[in-house]
Write a protein that holds these residues in place. Structure first.
Motif, PDB file in Angstrom:
ATOM      1  N   ASP A  67       2.813  13.786  -8.987  1.00 44.82           N
ATOM      2  CA  ASP A  67       2.596  12.582  -8.194  1.00 44.82           C
ATOM      3  C   ASP A  67       2.758  11.288  -8.978  1.00 44.82           C
TER       4      ASP A  67
ATOM      5  N   SER B   1       3.346   5.902  -8.608  1.00 49.04           N
ATOM      6  CA  SER B   1       2.863   7.087  -7.888  1.00 49.04           C
ATOM      7  C   SER B   1       3.862   7.481  -6.808  1.00 49.04           C
TER       8      SER B   1
ATOM      9  N   SER C 142      -2.413  -1.853  -9.966  1.00 44.20           N
ATOM     10  CA  SER C 142      -3.310  -0.710 -10.054  1.00 44.20           C
ATOM     11  C   SER C 142      -3.641  -0.409 -11.509  1.00 44.20           C
TER      12      SER C 142
ATOM     13  N   PRO D   1      -5.756   7.011 -11.992  1.00 42.38           N
ATOM     14  CA  PRO D   1      -7.029   7.685 -11.689  1.00 42.38           C
ATOM     15  C   PRO D   1      -6.928   8.715 -10.565  1.00 42.38           C
ATOM     16  N   ALA D   2      -6.177   8.403  -9.514  1.00 40.62           N
ATOM     17  CA  ALA D   2      -6.128   9.301  -8.364  1.00 40.62           C
ATOM     18  C   ALA D   2      -4.866  10.147  -8.310  1.00 40.62           C
ATOM     19  N   GLY D   3      -3.958   9.965  -9.273  1.00 36.94           N
ATOM     20  CA  GLY D   3      -2.678  10.664  -9.190  1.00 36.94           C
ATOM     21  C   GLY D   3      -2.394  11.637 -10.300  1.00 36.94           C
TER      22      GLY D   3
END
Length: 239
Positions: free
Chosen positions: A104, A126, A135, A172-174
């Motif tokens: 991702d 991402s 980001s 952080p989220a990927g």
């Protein structure tokens, strides 16, 4: 330096988009040639399953009769590998690493070597989105974090050879991107500076002065020689 070696230096593999990492199903265009002239060059690649593979319908669409340009319309991780240009004489140009991930996150870094002193920006992107400088992202060099998380990008105002290495980024989220090698070429030596205008005028005046002095000396020598000859001639008559 031979003509063949010089031509290999001039040959260029161009990536579009200009980066070394891609998501699955991205479109990649690769073109090799010499100062915009692709004639005589052939695009080839080495992957985990094939070596010295030319562009064909199994993985790309050739946009030239000489197979010097190829479009990968839907890239897959199997397309990861080293791509290069080969001359008509069979000599190989510098290879470029291409990484296709089904993850991702990718690191958007130059696909081709940069030159020392250039400004270079690395972006963390991402999947399904453009690179988002706003980001938070953590960047790594050779596996070591480059300080605290930044706003999605890191910039080298004047890149140096010491900045060469493997880079990756993490969202952080990927998750984390694959590593990519950032190659930095040494800057070309600057030519010696030309003489400044005052020094140039001074040099010209000195040259002119020397020429004038030489002409004066030659003229004086001729006059003395002429006077001496006339004096000797007059003395011989008086005898």
């Amino acid at each position: 330096m031979g003509i063949t070696s010089l031509c290999l230096m001039l040959s260029t593999l161009v990536l579009h988009p200009d980066r070394s990492q891609f998501f699955s199903y991205d479109s990649i265009t690769l073109t090799c040639g010499e100062a915009g002239n692709s004639g005589g060059w052939t695009l080839k690649r080495n992957t985990s399953f094939h070596t010295s593979q030319m562009c064909d319908s199994d993985w790309g669409v050739s946009s030239s009769a000489t197979a010097s340009s190829c479009v990968i319309e839907d890239a897959y991780p199997l397309d990861s590998g080293v791509y290069w240009c080969q001359s008509a004489l069979g000599e190989n140009g510098r290879g470029v690493n291409v990484t296709v991930t089904d993850g991702d996150v990718i690191l958007e870094s130059p696909g081709l070597p940069v030159t020392e002193g250039d400004e270079v920006t690395l972006l963390c992107s991402s999947k399904g989105r453009e690179a988002t400088p706003g980001s938070s992202a953590t960047f790594y060099k050779d596996g070591v974090p480059l300080g605290a998380p930044t706003a999605g990008s890191v910039t080298f105002p004047k890149v140096s050879e010491s900045d060469e290495g493997f880079y990756a980024c993490e969202l952080p989220a990927g998750g984390r991107s694959p590593p990519s090698w950032l190659a930095v070429n040494a800057a070309r030596a600057e030519p010696p500076p030309l003489l400044s205008m005052p020094w140039l005028l001074c040099a010209v005046m000195l040259v002119v002065l020397h020429i004038v002095m030489f002409a004066v000396c030659v003229n004086v020598h001729r006059n003395l020689a002429k006077a001496r000859a006339e004096s000797e001639k007059r003395a011989s008559r008086e005898r």
